[in-house]
Design an enzyme around this catalytic site. Sequence first.
Site, short mmCIF file in Angstrom:
data_model
loop_
_atom_site.label_atom_id
_atom_site.label_comp_id
_atom_site.label_asym_id
_atom_site.label_seq_id
_atom_site.Cartn_x
_atom_site.Cartn_y
_atom_site.Cartn_z
N CYS A 72 -50.57 -61.69 -74.98
CA CYS A 72 -49.96 -60.94 -76.10
C CYS A 72 -48.72 -61.67 -76.62
CB CYS A 72 -49.62 -59.53 -75.68
SG CYS A 72 -51.09 -58.49 -75.56
N ASN A 127 -63.02 -52.01 -71.04
CA ASN A 127 -64.47 -52.12 -71.16
C ASN A 127 -65.08 -52.24 -69.77
OD1 ASN A 127 -67.14 -53.79 -71.72
ND2 ASN A 127 -66.47 -52.91 -73.66
N CYS A 183 -55.51 -55.50 -75.15
CA CYS A 183 -54.19 -54.91 -74.97
C CYS A 183 -53.74 -54.16 -76.23
CB CYS A 183 -53.15 -55.99 -74.69
SG CYS A 183 -53.34 -56.77 -73.09
N CYS A 193 -48.11 -59.04 -71.63
CA CYS A 193 -48.80 -60.10 -70.89
C CYS A 193 -48.66 -61.42 -71.65
CB CYS A 193 -50.27 -59.74 -70.68
SG CYS A 193 -51.31 -60.00 -72.12
N GLU A 214 -50.82 -54.27 -77.78
CA GLU A 214 -50.09 -55.10 -78.74
C GLU A 214 -51.04 -55.86 -79.65
OE1 GLU A 214 -49.82 -54.86 -75.48
OE2 GLU A 214 -47.90 -55.59 -74.73
N ASN A 216 -54.31 -49.79 -75.58
CA ASN A 216 -55.25 -50.66 -74.87
C ASN A 216 -56.63 -50.01 -74.84
OD1 ASN A 216 -53.99 -48.79 -73.09
ND2 ASN A 216 -54.45 -50.03 -71.29
N TYR A 243 -65.07 -55.88 -67.59
CA TYR A 243 -63.60 -55.85 -67.50
C TYR A 243 -62.86 -56.83 -68.41
CZ TYR A 243 -63.77 -52.88 -63.29
OH TYR A 243 -63.95 -51.86 -62.41
N1 THU Z 1 -51.86 -53.91 -71.04
C1 THU Z 1 -51.49 -53.79 -72.34
O1 THU Z 1 -52.21 -53.19 -73.17
N2 THU Z 1 -50.32 -54.34 -72.71
C2 THU Z 1 -49.42 -54.91 -71.87
O2 THU Z 1 -48.34 -55.29 -72.30
C3 THU Z 1 -49.74 -55.05 -70.45
C4 THU Z 1 -51.09 -54.63 -70.04
C5 THU Z 1 -53.10 -53.25 -70.61
C6 THU Z 1 -54.25 -54.14 -70.30
C7 THU Z 1 -55.07 -53.25 -69.38
O3 THU Z 1 -55.84 -52.38 -70.18
C8 THU Z 1 -54.03 -52.42 -68.66
O4 THU Z 1 -52.85 -52.50 -69.44
C9 THU Z 1 -53.73 -52.89 -67.25
O5 THU Z 1 -53.47 -54.24 -67.22
#
Ligand code: THU
Length: 163
Positions: free
Chosen positions: A111, A66, A74, A108, A76, A63, A69
């Site tokens: 994703c 920035n 993410c 999420c 994935e 992830n 926000y």
């Molecule tokens: N996040 C991911 O990169 N993947 C997920 O499956 C869940 C959430 C990141 C987004 C953000 O940078 C941080 O986790 C908190 O939400």
Amino acid sequence: MDELKTGLGAVHIDDKSSNYQDIVKELILQSQKAKEGAYCPYSKFRVGAALLTLDNTVFTGCNVENACYNLGVCAERNAIAKAVSEGYRGFKAIAISSDMTEQFISPCGGCRQFMREFGPNWDVYLTKPDGSYSKMTVEELLPVSFGPKDLSLKKVTDSSNRQ
Ligand code: THU
């Protein structure tokens, strides 16, 4: 396990010397390694992903947050974008890692939809730092989904949208 750097920022797993279970183990390890690169000064929630292509190439992502926000990306989606940028559109599996010890990291909604773009029938490994995992398909994570083919299904004729 035999691995070959591809020069694409990816790793190729030699499938002749490894069975699928070993490949899954390696995929999880790669997602944990990718987590180390997480840029998450705001949430402090590290996530890593490792994506397995049909020819057993692995693309990883973390992830990247920035100061504005809502622009954060993410893990994935980063891994998928890297693979697609290098010409891959077919995937066998993705492993996702976080630092949560008592819960498997769950992707999420955004994703899930991003994964679904490349088909509903491939595997998602939701993991814990100890390497344990729960395996689900994209379809199980996002049932009754909207996909590329839906765009070309029969629609009512709406003259208000005509040019
Ligand atoms: N996040 C991911 O990169 N993947 C997920 O499956 C869940 C959430 C990141 C987004 C953000 O940078 C941080 O986790 C908190 O939400």
